[in-house]
Design a protein around this motif. Structure first.
Motif, PDB file in Angstrom:
ATOM      1  N   TYR A   1      98.689  18.544 -33.655  1.00  0.00           N
ATOM      2  CA  TYR A   1      99.410  17.449 -33.830  1.00  0.00           C
ATOM      3  C   TYR A   1      98.790  16.150 -33.668  1.00  0.00           C
ATOM      4  CZ  TYR A   1     103.245  21.016 -34.072  1.00  0.00           C
ATOM      5  OH  TYR A   1     104.115  22.119 -34.354  1.00  0.00           O
TER       6      TYR A   1
ATOM      7  N   GLY B   1      92.906  18.062 -40.572  1.00  0.00           N
ATOM      8  CA  GLY B   1      94.261  17.637 -40.586  1.00  0.00           C
ATOM      9  C   GLY B   1      94.331  16.504 -41.583  1.00  0.00           C
ATOM     10  N   ILE B   2      95.672  15.977 -41.552  1.00  0.00           N
ATOM     11  CA  ILE B   2      95.984  14.722 -42.422  1.00  0.00           C
ATOM     12  C   ILE B   2      95.046  13.508 -41.936  1.00  0.00           C
ATOM     13  CG2 ILE B   2      98.024  13.155 -42.835  1.00  0.00           C
ATOM     14  CD1 ILE B   2      99.989  15.626 -42.398  1.00  0.00           C
TER      15      ILE B   2
ATOM     16  N   ALA C   1      94.324  22.785 -42.798  1.00  0.00           N
ATOM     17  CA  ALA C   1      94.459  23.200 -41.695  1.00  0.00           C
ATOM     18  C   ALA C   1      93.413  24.336 -41.583  1.00  0.00           C
ATOM     19  CB  ALA C   1      95.685  23.298 -41.071  1.00  0.00           C
TER      20      ALA C   1
ATOM     21  N   PRO D   1     101.356  16.630 -39.385  1.00  0.00           N
ATOM     22  CA  PRO D   1     101.270  18.057 -39.698  1.00  0.00           C
ATOM     23  C   PRO D   1     102.267  19.001 -39.203  1.00  0.00           C
ATOM     24  CG  PRO D   1      99.417  17.489 -38.125  1.00  0.00           C
ATOM     25  CD  PRO D   1     100.181  16.254 -38.364  1.00  0.00           C
ATOM     26  N   GLU D   2     102.766  19.828 -40.039  1.00  0.00           N
ATOM     27  CA  GLU D   2     103.833  20.819 -39.602  1.00  0.00           C
ATOM     28  C   GLU D   2     103.300  22.098 -39.640  1.00  0.00           C
ATOM     29  OE1 GLU D   2     108.495  20.533 -40.826  1.00  0.00           O
ATOM     30  OE2 GLU D   2     107.189  21.278 -42.481  1.00  0.00           O
TER      31      GLU D   2
ATOM     32  N   ASP E   1      97.742  20.864 -51.361  1.00  0.00           N
ATOM     33  CA  ASP E   1      97.962  20.048 -49.949  1.00  0.00           C
ATOM     34  C   ASP E   1      97.607  18.624 -50.053  1.00  0.00           C
ATOM     35  OD1 ASP E   1      98.807  22.458 -48.752  1.00  0.00           O
ATOM     36  OD2 ASP E   1      96.980  22.551 -47.607  1.00  0.00           O
TER      37      ASP E   1
ATOM     38  N   ILE F   1      99.805  15.447 -49.737  1.00  0.00           N
ATOM     39  CA  ILE F   1      99.449  14.267 -48.850  1.00  0.00           C
ATOM     40  C   ILE F   1      99.510  12.874 -49.352  1.00  0.00           C
ATOM     41  CG2 ILE F   1      97.967  13.344 -47.065  1.00  0.00           C
ATOM     42  CD1 ILE F   1      97.013  16.450 -46.623  1.00  0.00           C
TER      43      ILE F   1
ATOM     44  N   ASP G   1     107.236  22.042 -33.717  1.00  0.00           N
ATOM     45  CA  ASP G   1     107.309  20.822 -34.970  1.00  0.00           C
ATOM     46  C   ASP G   1     108.245  20.036 -34.408  1.00  0.00           C
ATOM     47  OD1 ASP G   1     105.363  22.261 -36.344  1.00  0.00           O
ATOM     48  OD2 ASP G   1     106.597  22.952 -37.709  1.00  0.00           O
TER      49      ASP G   1
ATOM     50  N   ILE H   1     100.318  21.477 -44.479  1.00  0.00           N
ATOM     51  CA  ILE H   1      98.983  21.518 -44.690  1.00  0.00           C
ATOM     52  C   ILE H   1      98.189  22.639 -44.493  1.00  0.00           C
ATOM     53  CG2 ILE H   1      98.861  18.937 -44.657  1.00  0.00           C
ATOM     54  CD1 ILE H   1      97.245  19.366 -41.918  1.00  0.00           C
ATOM     55  N   ASP H   2      98.804  24.043 -44.818  1.00  0.00           N
ATOM     56  CA  ASP H   2      98.168  25.106 -44.120  1.00  0.00           C
ATOM     57  C   ASP H   2      96.802  25.377 -44.686  1.00  0.00           C
ATOM     58  OD1 ASP H   2     100.789  25.431 -43.109  1.00  0.00           O
ATOM     59  OD2 ASP H   2     101.314  26.959 -44.522  1.00  0.00           O
TER      60      ASP H   2
END
Length: 382
Positions: free
Chosen positions: A317, A368-369, A363, A330-331, A81, A85, A338, A359-360
């Motif tokens: 999100y 998150g990102i 997350a 994030p998706e 992940d 990123i 999404d 980014i499972d």
């Protein structure tokens, strides 16, 4: 630089890498090696600072390479992940990836040719909280060390507590040592003197025992050059951060915020109540310029449709990251949610690409990102 550097694009040099002061006017920073090594307290020359908005120009993005000590058997997946990123952001601006001694080659191989790797001991991936907060000071760029303590002693942080000082030493940026404990993810600004903060993440005995909200607000205003602080209750003890603001409310422009709200079928739990309380605060709030704040809801996905799992899974999100020319979102696998999130962000940032990233594993660790990235203000070198 003194540390191990895998440099392919030559973005980093011993003399600097395009750092400028925050904001349109610009101000070339001066290097004070002694200040960077030992640090100044926040009360010394704190006036005249400004914490810029994330949508302002970046010199680069800083990230951290996670370690086995924290992630155990999930290490390969979380590194996938983080590598994804980093490589994706590197398509828009330079990325520096901090890696512990012995992890540099693995980080460089996985992140790819467009990511710079620098040796700085780290424990975990949450660069938003461990890397210093960068402000425009009277003499140029400064790094504010917020005394990271593992979110109130909840996690091993022997190395992460030293990341801020080590980074500033490595890059020759003056260090300012705060007289409080906080994290970068607990602070959100419009770049014009308005600060958003959850009370749970700062006015908390695990960071700042015995200190009042008024006292901490005064310190934050001086330290970061703020003119107004808007407080939200947040949530104590339900996640490792004690409810950072960067998963709840984010500025997308002066006077405009995105608010995380529950998705379909979400329970009426502490997080739903936190969102409702934030909405009630924002509905009557004005920013530092006395402008009313427009609130745009950004609904979470349907948890029955997401790919990830785990009690700590962060399906917000709002934990997006704004970089030069793009917003990284994030998706989660709920296609409708999404798509809706992408459309909302695109409306707010019509001149930037909206780039979704799965980014499972990150997350599942409660982040998150945005949590995994930290922006260094300035202009990137060509």
């Amino acid at each position: 630089m003194s540390g191990f550097v895998i440099s392919r694009r030559g973005v980093l040099t011993a003399a600097g890498f395009g750092l400028l002061g925050i904001g349109a006017a610009g101000c070339t920073p001066t290097t004070h090696p002694d200040a960077s090594a030992s640090g100044r307290t926040a009360g010394e020359g704190a006036m005249g600072r400004r914490l810029g908005a994330e949508w302002e120009s970046h010199a680069l993005t800083v990230m951290s390479w996670p370690t086995a000590a924290i992630w155990g058997e999930d290490l390969p997946y979380v590194r996938d992940d983080i590598a994804t990123i980093a490589a994706t952001i590197a398509g828009y601006e330079p990325v520096v990836l901090l890696a512990s001694p012995g992890d540099e080659e693995d980080a460089a191989y996985e992140a790819g040719d467009d990511v710079e790797v620098v040796t700085v001991p780290v424990d975990d991936l949450w660069a938003r909280d461990t890397v210093p907060v960068f402000v425009e000071g009277p003499d140029g760029l400064e790094g504010v060390d917020l005394n990271f303590n593992g979110w109130g002693g909840k996690q091993l942080h022997d190395d992460d507590s030293g990341v801020a000082a080590a980074f500033l030493r490595e890059f020759g940026i003056p260090r300012v040592v705060a007289s409080l404990v906080a994290e970068g993810g607990s602070l959100e600004t419009d770049g014009l003197g308005t600060l958003l903060v959850t009370e749970s993440s700062i006015v908390n005995g695990n960071r700042n025992p015995g200190r009042s909200r008024d006292e901490l607000e005064a310190e934050l205003m001086q330290l970061l050059g703020m003119r107004k602080v808007i407080w939200f209750d947040g949530v104590v003890g339900e996640d490792i951060t004690d409810a950072h603001i960067d998963s709840l409310v984010r500025f997308v422009a002066p006077g405009v915020v995105l608010l995380d709200v529950p998705g379909p079928g979400a329970p009426d739990d502490v997080w739903a109540r936190s969102s409702a309380q934030a909405r009630s605060v924002l509905d009557g709030a004005t920013d530092a310029t006395e402008r009313a704040i427009e609130v745009i809801e950004l609904p979470q996905p349907d948890f029955a449709k997401i790919r990830g799992e785990g009690d700590d899974f962060l399906a917000s999100y709002v934990n997006f990251y704004i970089a030069n020319g793009a917003v990284f979102l994030p998706e989660f696998g709920d296609r409708s949610a999404d798509r809706r999130a992408r459309d909302i962000l695109q409306e707010q940032f019509p001149d930037r690409d909206i780039v979704p990233i799965a980014i499972d594993t990150v997350a599942s660790g409660g982040g998150g990102i945005h949590c995994a990235t930290h922006d260094l203000p300035g202009e990137p070198e060509e």
